[in-house]
Design a protein around this motif. Structure first.
Motif: not given
Length: 241
Positions: A30-33, A41-55, A147-151, A174-178
């Motif tokens: 979602p763009s807001s809210g 959670h598979l790797s230490f890199a998960d902490h930084f990869l996701m924030p890098a691609i999200l607006k 929002i489910p997410c798979a790395m 990213f899956g559809k919001p639950l």
């Protein structure tokens, strides 16, 4: 301010250049809210990869050990994690779960995006483990979608114990919001919390296509560590020569 410097100037461009992550389902964020992104959670890199691609800015709950290291290196690590939007959570003691919930609700109360790993710890073998119910409590109390997410591929890029990641294809799905509004007011019902958490984990499993283990990862890790210690005691290594 430093969060955005990391995201757009320093770390973000480097991560996208090295891993060239394939992104699927970004339109489900979602763009807001307030919203919760719940992922494997598979790797230490998960902490930084996701924030890098999200607006949107996303805040993760991170283990307190990242913020309490000794010396200059420890202080630099703590400063880095705080600048990257991580919140320390003490995972020891009986009140650890409540502390995580309290911090997470604080993020959601500000209409922000919260990132959480329901397994509670990194997978040590690439499998998906049983989720803890804190994510369900936060979803109900904050009235926030999940929002489910798979790395995918981060375990191969940086498995536990590897300090420097290797170049390996990575996908983020990213899956559809639950929506769990049908359970409003039931955040104290254990059966409901378990059902919600299992639904979230099934959505993550569908996206990640991992092998699923219906046990908590921390318990399995502890058992395997104890077994290794026992084997070392029973069969000690003899000195060569």
């Amino acid at each position: 301010m430093f969060y955005y410097v990391l995201k757009y100037v320093l770390l973000g461009p480097l991560l996208r250049l090295v891993f060239r992550p394939r992104i699927e389902g970004l339109e489900h964020i979602p763009s807001s809210g307030p919203a919760i992104v719940a992922g494997n959670h598979l790797s230490f890199a998960d902490h930084f990869l996701m924030p890098a691609i999200l607006k949107r800015r996303i805040t993760f709950l991170a283990k307190a050990e990242y913020f309490t290291g000794p010396g200059i290196r420890g202080r630099l690590t703590a400063a880095f994690f705080r600048s990257a939007g991580q919140i320390p959570v003490d995972r020891s003691g009986k009140d650890a779960g409540q502390a995580a919930i309290r911090e997470g609700l604080g993020v959601l109360s500000k209409d922000e995006l919260l990132g959480i790993y329901p397994e509670g710890t990194r997978s040590h073998d690439g499998r998906l483990y049983k989720g803890k119910v804190g994510v369900a409590v936060m979803a109900l109390k904050a009235k926030a979608p999940v929002i489910p997410c798979a790395m995918i591929g981060t375990f191969e890029a940086q498995p536990p114990g590897r300090k420097i990641p290797k170049i390996h294809p990575v996908s983020i799905r990213f899956g559809k919001p639950l929506d769990f509004s049908r359970y409003a007011g039931m955040e104290n019902e254990k059966a409901i919390l378990r059902a919600i958490t299992d639904e979230i984990m099934y959505a993550i499993l569908t996206l990640s296509e991992q092998e699923y283990v219906d046990r908590y990862a921390a318990a399995v890790k502890a058992e395997e560590a104890a077994e290794r210690a026992e084997n070392a005691r029973r069969f000690p290594r003899l000195p060569l020569g």
